[in-house]
Design a protein around this motif. Structure first.
Motif, PDB file in Angstrom:
ATOM      1  N   ALA A  37       0.839  -1.200   0.000  1.00  8.14           N
ATOM      2  CA  ALA A  37       0.000   0.000   0.000  1.00  8.14           C
ATOM      3  C   ALA A  37       0.873   1.249   0.000  1.00  8.14           C
ATOM      4  CB  ALA A  37      -0.894   0.004   1.243  1.00  8.14           C
ATOM      5  N   HIS A  38       0.469   2.252  -0.783  1.00 11.47           N
ATOM      6  CA  HIS A  38       1.186   3.527  -0.725  1.00 11.47           C
ATOM      7  C   HIS A  38       0.405   4.512   0.158  1.00 11.47           C
ATOM      8  CE1 HIS A  38      -1.108   4.363  -4.652  1.00 11.47           C
ATOM      9  NE2 HIS A  38      -1.597   5.194  -3.765  1.00 11.47           N
ATOM     10  N   VAL A  39       0.978   5.691   0.351  1.00 14.03           N
ATOM     11  CA  VAL A  39       0.364   6.626   1.287  1.00 14.03           C
ATOM     12  C   VAL A  39      -1.027   7.043   0.811  1.00 14.03           C
ATOM     13  CG1 VAL A  39       0.676   8.771   2.564  1.00 14.03           C
ATOM     14  CG2 VAL A  39       2.663   7.429   1.912  1.00 14.03           C
ATOM     15  N   GLY A  40      -1.212   7.104  -0.492  1.00 14.17           N
ATOM     16  CA  GLY A  40      -2.535   7.421  -1.019  1.00 14.17           C
ATOM     17  C   GLY A  40      -3.566   6.376  -0.612  1.00 14.17           C
ATOM     18  N   ASN A  41      -3.146   5.130  -0.609  1.00 11.16           N
ATOM     19  CA  ASN A  41      -4.048   4.059  -0.162  1.00 11.16           C
ATOM     20  C   ASN A  41      -4.303   4.164   1.337  1.00 11.16           C
ATOM     21  OD1 ASN A  41      -4.017   2.740  -2.768  1.00 11.16           O
ATOM     22  ND2 ASN A  41      -1.999   1.957  -2.253  1.00 11.16           N
ATOM     23  N   ALA A  42      -3.329   4.698   2.052  1.00 10.54           N
ATOM     24  CA  ALA A  42      -3.436   4.768   3.513  1.00 10.54           C
ATOM     25  C   ALA A  42      -4.379   5.876   3.966  1.00 10.54           C
ATOM     26  CB  ALA A  42      -2.054   4.996   4.122  1.00 10.54           C
ATOM     27  N   ARG A  43      -4.572   6.882   3.123  1.00 13.79           N
ATOM     28  CA  ARG A  43      -5.379   8.024   3.572  1.00 13.79           C
ATOM     29  C   ARG A  43      -6.795   7.626   3.987  1.00 13.79           C
ATOM     30  NH1 ARG A  43      -6.447  13.997   0.761  1.00 13.79           N
ATOM     31  NH2 ARG A  43      -6.922  15.016   2.719  1.00 13.79           N
ATOM     32  N   PRO A  44      -7.540   6.919   3.132  1.00 16.18           N
ATOM     33  CA  PRO A  44      -8.880   6.531   3.582  1.00 16.18           C
ATOM     34  C   PRO A  44      -8.840   5.640   4.818  1.00 16.18           C
ATOM     35  CG  PRO A  44      -8.303   5.417   1.532  1.00 16.18           C
ATOM     36  CD  PRO A  44      -7.270   6.475   1.764  1.00 16.18           C
ATOM     37  N   VAL A  45      -7.823   4.819   4.945  1.00 11.19           N
ATOM     38  CA  VAL A  45      -7.725   3.952   6.116  1.00 11.19           C
ATOM     39  C   VAL A  45      -7.656   4.805   7.379  1.00 11.19           C
ATOM     40  CG1 VAL A  45      -6.306   2.250   7.307  1.00 11.19           C
ATOM     41  CG2 VAL A  45      -6.608   2.100   4.823  1.00 11.19           C
ATOM     42  N   VAL A  46      -6.831   5.843   7.347  1.00 13.34           N
ATOM     43  CA  VAL A  46      -6.662   6.709   8.514  1.00 13.34           C
ATOM     44  C   VAL A  46      -7.905   7.575   8.727  1.00 13.34           C
ATOM     45  CG1 VAL A  46      -5.342   8.658   9.420  1.00 13.34           C
ATOM     46  CG2 VAL A  46      -4.150   6.691   8.420  1.00 13.34           C
ATOM     47  N   VAL A  47      -8.430   8.124   7.661  1.00 16.34           N
ATOM     48  CA  VAL A  47      -9.598   9.002   7.773  1.00 16.34           C
ATOM     49  C   VAL A  47     -10.794   8.244   8.349  1.00 16.34           C
ATOM     50  CG1 VAL A  47     -11.372  10.171   6.395  1.00 16.34           C
ATOM     51  CG2 VAL A  47      -8.943  10.642   5.981  1.00 16.34           C
ATOM     52  N   PHE A  48     -11.059   7.070   7.785  1.00 18.14           N
ATOM     53  CA  PHE A  48     -12.227   6.332   8.260  1.00 18.14           C
ATOM     54  C   PHE A  48     -11.967   5.667   9.610  1.00 18.14           C
ATOM     55  CE2 PHE A  48     -13.233   6.920   3.764  1.00 18.14           C
ATOM     56  CZ  PHE A  48     -14.488   7.507   3.909  1.00 18.14           C
ATOM     57  N   ASP A  49     -10.702   5.508   9.937  1.00 23.16           N
ATOM     58  CA  ASP A  49     -10.378   5.041  11.288  1.00 23.16           C
ATOM     59  C   ASP A  49     -10.770   6.107  12.322  1.00 23.16           C
ATOM     60  OD1 ASP A  49      -9.030   3.156  13.176  1.00 23.16           O
ATOM     61  OD2 ASP A  49      -7.697   4.868  13.472  1.00 23.16           O
ATOM     62  N   VAL A  50     -10.522   7.367  11.998  1.00 21.70           N
ATOM     63  CA  VAL A  50     -10.931   8.439  12.913  1.00 21.70           C
ATOM     64  C   VAL A  50     -12.451   8.472  13.023  1.00 21.70           C
ATOM     65  CG1 VAL A  50     -10.997  10.942  13.262  1.00 21.70           C
ATOM     66  CG2 VAL A  50      -8.865   9.829  12.545  1.00 21.70           C
ATOM     67  N   LEU A  51     -13.125   8.312  11.897  1.00 27.53           N
ATOM     68  CA  LEU A  51     -14.584   8.289  11.927  1.00 27.53           C
ATOM     69  C   LEU A  51     -15.075   7.112  12.779  1.00 27.53           C
ATOM     70  CD1 LEU A  51     -17.320   9.375  11.000  1.00 27.53           C
ATOM     71  CD2 LEU A  51     -17.104   7.955   8.952  1.00 27.53           C
ATOM     72  N   PHE A  52     -14.461   5.952  12.587  1.00 27.36           N
ATOM     73  CA  PHE A  52     -14.805   4.753  13.359  1.00 27.36           C
ATOM     74  C   PHE A  52     -14.634   5.028  14.850  1.00 27.36           C
ATOM     75  CE2 PHE A  52     -13.234   0.204  14.442  1.00 27.36           C
ATOM     76  CZ  PHE A  52     -14.521  -0.239  14.704  1.00 27.36           C
ATOM     77  N   ARG A  53     -13.511   5.647  15.226  1.00 29.04           N
ATOM     78  CA  ARG A  53     -13.250   5.944  16.632  1.00 29.04           C
ATOM     79  C   ARG A  53     -14.260   6.957  17.177  1.00 29.04           C
ATOM     80  NH1 ARG A  53      -7.660   4.914  18.408  1.00 29.04           N
ATOM     81  NH2 ARG A  53      -6.546   3.825  16.757  1.00 29.04           N
TER      82      ARG A  53
END
Length: 454
Positions: A37-53
């Motif tokens: 995964a590159h950082v572009g792929n990581a962005r939604p992971v981090v963004v939606f992780d914050v939403l999840f939290r």
RNA sequence: GGCGCGGUGGCCGAGUGGCUAGGCACCGGACUGCAAAUCCGUUUAUCCCGGUUCGAUUCCGGGCCGCGCCUCCA
């Protein structure tokens, strides 16, 4: 105050209202596991992780169901496995393990469910069968295609109509399509390519159908939120809506299928979208191997609002690392405890379409200053807010020292003794020695602390 | 060609019809045996042209520039 999120469907902020507060359901498109995964792929992971939290905080930890799929049926996977001379399952298992390790390093919680496409072929076949029976799909030349003209609402998410799409099409239309806009639900697999038996022969599913089948199986016909990157709006999510809504008996209400559609902006490099095809990507793995903490990458991503393009540079990442040094430095001198109270403004910022830059620059930084000024409870609040953002949860000593080093501790102790004896020449000699190893000292009233620079 | 997003101070980056976040960097000062960390202080902005308005960075129209989607893509 309630959560408001920008909805791609209406192009406006909408109040987030789960159908069932006891079971808040979100679905986010996950990785195709053929490469790191590159950082572009990581962005939604981090963004939606914050939403999840945030949702877990609002509705309760056990009340939020988060599904993120794993695409392990794909022609790029087939090609990569062939190129490596490796079995497909070995490639997808290995890539998924790397994905997990990298996303863990970014502080992302694991979703509640991570369905793999290979485990959901039967539901996909069943759904395709329903679509054919309902007259929304047809078999042609060994393929099964979705009939776009059969769904009148097609195009409402991406705001394009069929005629415009056809006029602007840049690819040749396959001869077996009845309508140029029709898309594949099932396609035949030649020898040597993974295939599953189906009423239409041995084949494999098209790209879009897996998400429709998985979300239906794990979340039901309707759920609260569907997320992903901006580039998935068309065709992926548009097609997903068409498939799911038709498979569920057609359009019944405005909020059929996913009630909220949320899309994150791109990570850019020098003004261009980071992408595999342009070759301008940084994998998360390579940044981690350079010694950049995953948390610094995470903070660099969260310092821009999720819908804005984010031009990623080394300077940005270094700045995020410096921010974390300040936070952890304060927490090191004044450790916080779990269970602190969140600042009201902090929650309000996040509830305002996930305004993480405001939450960080306004509220986290304000509390950081309060910690440095010795305000009681400030460190607790900092830790509590950090937990919602997935930040600041590490042990401060470990942040600065890594695994630690007894020889450094010995030198630091020797210098402390020299200072006590007012032998400053010796003290400075030791400090210089340590500085050459990248060790920076900090004399505080409570004693001498050290950290690795950079 | 169609659809869409954005242009804020040296850099990053929000909000807001008037009272113009915040951070970083820089500079000056305090503190320190010297540092580091911290604290205090200073400085710089809303792409262009019209319109609406008592007043626009914020609303509307046009322009310029950048980017994206329309093909796999987070």
């Amino acid at each position: 105050m309630t959560l408001r999120l920008h909805d791609t469907l209406t192009r406006q902020e909408e109040p987030f209202a789960p159908r069932d507060p006891e079971r808040v359901r979100m679905y986010v498109c996950g990785p195709t596991v053929y490469d790191l995964a590159h950082v572009g792929n990581a962005r939604p992971v981090v963004v939606f992780d914050v939403l999840f939290r945030l949702l877990r905080h609002t509705y309760g930890e056990g009340k939020v169901v988060y599904v993120r799929n794993v695409t392990d049926i794909d022609d790029k996977i087939n090609a990569a496995a062939k190129a490596n001379g490796e079995p497909i399952r070995a490639l997808t298992d290995r890539t998924l393990a790397a994905y997990h390790a990298d996303m863990d390093a970014l502080g992302a919680l694991r979703p509640t469910h991570e369905p793999r496409a290979t485990e959901f072929v039967a539901p996909m076949i069943a759904m395709i069968g329903r679509l054919i029976a309902a007259g929304n799909a047809y078999e042609a030349d060994g393929h099964v295609l979705f009939s776009v003209p059969s769904f009148s609402a097609y195009g409402q998410l991406s705001r394009r109509n069929r005629d415009e799409m056809i006029a602007g099409a840049r690819v040749d239309v396959a001869p077996y399509k009845r309508d140029p806009a029709d898309f594949v639900l099932w396609k035949p697999s030649p020898e040597g390519i993974p295939g599953w038996d189906s009423p239409w022969g041995r084949g494999r599913p098209g790209w879009h159908i897996e998400c429709s089948a998985m979300s239906e199986t794990l979340l039901g016909e309707t759920f609260d939120l569907h997320g992903g990157g901006l580039d998935l709006i068309f065709p992926h999510h548009e097609n997903e809506i068409a498939q799911s809504v038709c498979a569920h008996g057609g359009l019944r209400t405005e909020t059929h299928f996913a009630r909220h559609w949320v899309h994150n902006g791109f990570v850019m490099v020098n003004g261009e979208k980071m992408s595999k095809s342009l070759g301008n990507f940084w994998t998360v793995r390579e940044l981690l191997e350079e010694g950049i903490p995953g948390e610094a990458i995470r903070l660099a991503l969260l310092k821009t609002h999720y819908r804005q393009p984010l031009d990623l540079t080394r300077e940005r990442i270094a700045e995020a690392k410096a921010d974390l040094d300040r936070f952890y430095g304060a927490l090191r001198r004044a450790p916080g405890r779990k269970g602190g109270t969140l600042d009201a403004g902090f929650v309000a910022a996040l509830e305002d379409d996930l305004n993480t830059p405001a939450a960080i620059d306004l509220h986290l930084k304000r509390r950081l200053a309060a910690v440095n000024e010795g305000e009681a409870g400030a460190a607790d609040a900092l830790l509590a807010m950090g937990a919602i953002l997935g930040l600041l949860q590490q042990d401060p000593e470990a942040w600065f020292k890594g695994d630690g080093d007894a020889s450094i501790d010995a030198l630091v102790d020797a210098r402390v003794a020299a200072r006590k004896a007012r032998n400053f020449a010796e003290a400075d000699r030791i400090r210089k020695l340590l500085a050459e190893q990248g060790i920076v000292l900090e004399d505080t009233p409570q004693g001498t602390l050290w950290k690795r620079a950079g």
